[in-house]
Design an enzyme around this catalytic site. Structure first.
Site, short mmCIF file in Angstrom:
data_model
loop_
_atom_site.label_atom_id
_atom_site.label_comp_id
_atom_site.label_asym_id
_atom_site.label_seq_id
_atom_site.Cartn_x
_atom_site.Cartn_y
_atom_site.Cartn_z
N SER A 132 -1.13 -4.47 -7.63
CA SER A 132 -1.11 -5.30 -6.45
C SER A 132 -1.94 -4.52 -6.00
O SER A 132 -2.42 -3.35 -6.02
CB SER A 132 0.24 -4.84 -5.48
OG SER A 132 0.20 -5.33 -4.14
N TYR A 145 6.11 1.46 -1.75
CA TYR A 145 5.64 0.46 -2.71
C TYR A 145 3.98 0.78 -3.05
O TYR A 145 3.62 0.76 -4.22
CB TYR A 145 5.73 -0.97 -2.26
CG TYR A 145 5.18 -2.18 -3.20
CD1 TYR A 145 5.91 -2.37 -4.01
CD2 TYR A 145 3.84 -2.90 -2.53
CE1 TYR A 145 5.27 -3.57 -4.96
CE2 TYR A 145 3.63 -3.99 -3.51
CZ TYR A 145 4.35 -4.20 -4.65
OH TYR A 145 3.95 -5.27 -5.21
#
Length: 263
Positions: A132, A145
């Protein structure tokens, strides 16, 4: 690495872009091994794509080892599984933190470690990690995250150097905000700061390109988001102020609240 005729282990097939990846890899002639925690979710996909399935919980270290053993003939690993892990770390229990770290970082690293030796012996293979842009730039309410995706990016780029000259490639594909699937489809929230999103097909194209051309890193996002991410990686304090001015905090808070209510 040619996808046609290769045995591909795909994790995270039942969520996010996993289904789109399975469809494209199958269409390109791959022999799929699909894995997930729920047998009832895997069985229809196995029938649709003529795939093998392995039920496994990537948060369980023993399951990860068993998965690698049952998929020992893997030519291409597409490590796509991940937990959203959004929200304030102070709201997470130690067990929830361990699970996020295990699924998002430990599992892909261990699968790579366990599957790579056979690929090196064969002189061919590819390890593709779906990361990501949160692994390049930090954002509010994403510290856990961010930690897993920063770690995955570092592991991928360094392991690629370790395997140079073996015939085994390593890539990381890092989407920005993906529409129609994932957290926006699940929560109905808008992208932070009104930034543009990309279609899932763009991410799938990035994965297949990374594998076939052995590209080290592919960032799948509109040009302006890729530029802002690069700036943020170099000037985090400046990026923090820009995100506040753009209203990113409100957008992320809305996403976190929606995810919390859906748990």
């Amino acid at each position: 690495m040619r996808i046609a005729g290769a045995t591909v282990l795909l994790t995270g097939v039942t969520g996010g872009i996993g289904g789109a990846l399975a469809a494209e890899l199958s269409a390109r002639g791959a022999r799929l091994i699909l894995t997930g925690r729920r047998r009832e979710a895997l069985e229809p996909l196995a029938e649709r794509y003529g795939a093998r399935t392995v039920v496994a919980d990537l948060a369980d270290a023993d399951d990860v080892e068993r998965l690698a053993e049952e998929a020992a003939d893997t030519d291409i690993l597409v490590a796509n599984a991940a937990l959203p892990s959004s929200g304030d770390v102070l709201d997470y229990t130690p067990a929830q933190i361990d699970r996020a770290l295990a699924v998002n970082l430990r599992a892909p690293a261990m699968l790579a470690r366990l599957l790579a030796p056979a690929m090196v012996t064969a002189g061919r293979g590819h390890l593709c990690f779906v990361g990501s842009l949160s692994g390049v730039a930090a954002t509010r309410s994403s510290s856990l995250y961010n930690a897993t995706k920063f770690g995955l990016r570092g592991f991928s780029l360094a392991f690629r150097q370790d395997l140079h000259g073996t015939g085994v490639g390593v890539s990381i594909v890092q989407p920005g905000f993906v529409r129609d699937l994932g957290m926006f489809a699940n929560t109905g929230s808008a992208a932070p700061g009104g930034v543009r999103t990309v279609a899932p097909e763009r991410v799938v194209k990035g994965v297949t390109r990374a594998i076939e051309r052995d590209v080290a890193e592919i960032n799948v996002a509109p040009l302006e988001l890729r530029f802002l991410t690069k700036v943020a990686s170099q000037f985090p304090g400046f990026s923090e102020r820009v995100q506040r001015l753009a209203g990113a905090e409100r957008s992320m808070d809305a996403i976190v609240a929606a995810q919390r209510s859906s748990r």
